[in-house]
Scaffold this active site. Structure first.
Site, PDB file in Angstrom:
ATOM      1  CB  SER A 239      -0.866  -0.003   1.270  1.00  0.00           C
ATOM      2  OG  SER A 239      -1.438   1.279   1.467  1.00  0.00           O
TER       3      SER A 239
ATOM      4  CE1 TYR B 297      -4.099  -2.711   4.727  1.00  0.00           C
ATOM      5  CE2 TYR B 297      -3.279  -0.498   4.280  1.00  0.00           C
ATOM      6  CZ  TYR B 297      -3.794  -1.691   3.831  1.00  0.00           C
ATOM      7  OH  TYR B 297      -3.993  -1.882   2.484  1.00  0.00           O
TER       8      TYR B 297
HETATM    9  N1  LIG Z   1      -8.583  -0.337  -1.650  1.00  0.00           N
HETATM   10  C1  LIG Z   1      -7.522   0.355  -1.296  1.00  0.00           C
HETATM   11  O1  LIG Z   1      -7.587   1.575  -1.077  1.00  0.00           O
HETATM   12  C2  LIG Z   1      -6.184  -0.337  -1.148  1.00  0.00           C
HETATM   13  C3  LIG Z   1      -5.050   0.455  -1.155  1.00  0.00           C
HETATM   14  C4  LIG Z   1      -3.804  -0.142  -1.023  1.00  0.00           C
HETATM   15  C5  LIG Z   1      -3.701  -1.514  -0.875  1.00  0.00           C
HETATM   16  N2  LIG Z   1      -4.831  -2.263  -0.872  1.00  0.00           N
HETATM   17  C6  LIG Z   1      -4.665  -3.708  -0.704  1.00  0.00           C
HETATM   18  O2  LIG Z   1      -5.165  -4.359  -1.856  1.00  0.00           O
HETATM   19  C7  LIG Z   1      -5.650  -5.653  -1.511  1.00  0.00           C
HETATM   20  C8  LIG Z   1      -7.064  -5.821  -2.035  1.00  0.00           C
HETATM   21  O3  LIG Z   1      -7.855  -4.768  -1.533  1.00  0.00           O
HETATM   22  P1  LIG Z   1      -9.269  -4.378  -2.196  1.00  0.00           P
HETATM   23  O4  LIG Z   1      -9.396  -2.917  -2.076  1.00  0.00           O
HETATM   24  O5  LIG Z   1      -9.434  -5.002  -3.519  1.00  0.00           O
HETATM   25  O6  LIG Z   1     -10.249  -5.057  -1.125  1.00  0.00           O
HETATM   26  P2  LIG Z   1     -11.777  -5.548  -1.250  1.00  0.00           P
HETATM   27  O7  LIG Z   1     -12.466  -4.906  -2.409  1.00  0.00           O
HETATM   28  O8  LIG Z   1     -12.331  -5.371   0.116  1.00  0.00           O
HETATM   29  O9  LIG Z   1     -11.625  -7.114  -1.578  1.00  0.00           O
HETATM   30  C9  LIG Z   1     -10.936  -7.923  -0.676  1.00  0.00           C
HETATM   31  C10 LIG Z   1     -10.792  -9.311  -1.250  1.00  0.00           C
HETATM   32  O10 LIG Z   1     -10.034 -10.084  -0.313  1.00  0.00           O
HETATM   33  C11 LIG Z   1     -10.816 -11.195   0.145  1.00  0.00           C
HETATM   34  N3  LIG Z   1     -10.535 -11.412   1.562  1.00  0.00           N
HETATM   35  C12 LIG Z   1     -10.690 -10.541   2.579  1.00  0.00           C
HETATM   36  N4  LIG Z   1     -10.313 -11.114   3.738  1.00  0.00           N
HETATM   37  C13 LIG Z   1      -9.913 -12.367   3.440  1.00  0.00           C
HETATM   38  C14 LIG Z   1      -9.437 -13.462   4.205  1.00  0.00           C
HETATM   39  N5  LIG Z   1      -9.285 -13.390   5.527  1.00  0.00           N
HETATM   40  N6  LIG Z   1      -9.148 -14.605   3.559  1.00  0.00           N
HETATM   41  C15 LIG Z   1      -9.298 -14.695   2.226  1.00  0.00           C
HETATM   42  N7  LIG Z   1      -9.755 -13.703   1.449  1.00  0.00           N
HETATM   43  C16 LIG Z   1     -10.067 -12.569   2.050  1.00  0.00           C
HETATM   44  C17 LIG Z   1     -12.250 -10.814  -0.131  1.00  0.00           C
HETATM   45  O11 LIG Z   1     -13.058 -11.989  -0.248  1.00  0.00           O
HETATM   46  P3  LIG Z   1     -14.678 -11.943  -0.069  1.00  0.00           P
HETATM   47  O12 LIG Z   1     -15.201 -11.265  -1.314  1.00  0.00           O
HETATM   48  O13 LIG Z   1     -15.108 -13.350   0.034  1.00  0.00           O
HETATM   49  O14 LIG Z   1     -14.938 -11.146   1.158  1.00  0.00           O
HETATM   50  C18 LIG Z   1     -12.113 -10.029  -1.433  1.00  0.00           C
HETATM   51  O15 LIG Z   1     -11.987 -10.899  -2.545  1.00  0.00           O
HETATM   52  C19 LIG Z   1      -5.496  -5.763   0.015  1.00  0.00           C
HETATM   53  O16 LIG Z   1      -4.310  -6.440   0.310  1.00  0.00           O
HETATM   54  C20 LIG Z   1      -5.409  -4.317   0.456  1.00  0.00           C
HETATM   55  O17 LIG Z   1      -4.696  -4.203   1.668  1.00  0.00           O
HETATM   56  C21 LIG Z   1      -6.074  -1.718  -1.012  1.00  0.00           C
END
Ligand SMILES: NC(=O)c1ccc[n+]([C@@H]2O[C@H](COP(=O)([O-])OP(=O)(O)OC[C@H]3O[C@@H](n4cnc5c(N)ncnc54)[C@H](OP(=O)(O)O)[C@@H]3O)[C@@H](O)[C@H]2O)c1
Length: 259
Positions: free
Chosen positions: A151, A164
């Site tokens: 991130s 985080y």
């Molecule tokens: N969005 C942001 O602003 C942002 C910024 C920087 C980095 N990131 C990173 O990018 C990655 C993805 O984020 P996103 O924004 O795409 O999140 P998201 O839209 O909330 O999607 C999260 C995904 O991870 C799965 N997941 C969550 N907890 C889990 C667990 N304990 N075991 C297995 N699967 C799990 C969810 O499955 P379900 O659908 O079944 O719940 C979903 O497929 C993360 O590592 C996050 O830290 C995000």
């Protein structure tokens, strides 16, 4: 989920954690556009996982969705067996790419972060990445590729992201160790650091909270928050042959945030 057609045995196969929504979903769909098959995980959202499988099939590739809580390392042996069965279904015995993407957020100040919150973040964002990769690497082809997801918050600090952001920084360090220790098998490891992306993450705050959205946009050179489609194609592209000499790198995909 079973496959209706015989798979192309020469197609590459990726494993993506958290492929049902957000960045992981975009990654799976962009890999499909490039003819890469996916074995991806979801945690609880089976309907959305099924939707992604349908879209991949429409794009002419294959996808298999497996349920997994990546915070529970005790499940990884069983998961590896499911992966082996899925590979057989795809006509393969090994896979090519691993994207460690699954995760959840926490919004507590440094002072108020509880031990339970810290453990939960550590389990999904670090321990799960470490031990799942350790478990799956024996099933990866030599010359395979790993992409971990960090991130922007590992580079700059903001209130309420201490646990985080610092755990994501640890993933960046882990990526370099993976690159060193897996080099004898010609496996490259890189880490993508997205900026704030409008997904369901953190209760959808970047997408749905106008104030947060505006604040992020005002700190971003390109003047808006990110979208899943700003990141998924980068991950899929990074896994292509053209980028195979990139190794042990952190690549921020954030439109130029806090520069
Ligand atoms: N969005 C942001 O602003 C942002 C910024 C920087 C980095 N990131 C990173 O990018 C990655 C993805 O984020 P996103 O924004 O795409 O999140 P998201 O839209 O909330 O999607 C999260 C995904 O991870 C799965 N997941 C969550 N907890 C889990 C667990 N304990 N075991 C297995 N699967 C799990 C969810 O499955 P379900 O659908 O079944 O719940 C979903 O497929 C993360 O590592 C996050 O830290 C995000």
């Amino acid at each position: 989920m079973t496959l209706e057609h015989h798979a192309n045995p020469t197609a590459k196969i990726a494993i993506i954690t958290g492929g049902s929504r957000g960045i992981g979903r975009s990654t799976v769909l962009n890999l499909a556009k490039r003819g890469v098959h996916s074995i991806f995980t979801y945690h609880s959202n089976q309907a959305q996982a099924n939707e992604v499988v349908g879209l991949v099939t429409q794009a002419g590739a294959k996808a298999i969705a497996l349920q997994l809580d990546t915070a529970q390392a005790g499940l990884f042996d069983g998961f590896a067996q499911q992966v082996q069965a899925s590979l057989r279904e795809l006509g393969a015995s090994r896979f090519d790419y691993l994207v460690n993407n699954a995760g959840t957020s926490s919004n507590s100040s440094f002072a108020n972060t509880t031990e339970a919150e810290l453990d939960a973040l550590f389990a999904v964002h670090f321990k799960g990445v470490f031990l799942l990769t350790q478990r799956l690497v024996p099933l990866m082809h030599d010359g395979g590729r790993i992409v971990n997801i960090s991130s922007g918050l590992a580079r700059f600090a903001m209130p309420n992201r201490a646990a985080y952001g610092s755990i994501k920084a640890a993933v960046e360090s882990l990526t370099r160790y993976m690159a060193v220790e897996l080099a004898p098998r010609r496996i490259a490891a890189n880490v993508i650091a997205p900026g704030a992306i409008a997904t369901d993450f953190s209760g959808g705050v970047v997408r749905d909270n106008a104030e947060v959205n505006k604040l992020v946009a005002s700190n971003t050179a390109l003047g808006r928050v990110g979208l899943p489609e700003d990141v998924g194609p980068v991950i899929a592209g990074l896994l292509s042959n053209e980028f195979s000499w990139i190794n042990a790198q952190r690549i921020e995909v954030a439109g130029g945030v806090h520069i």
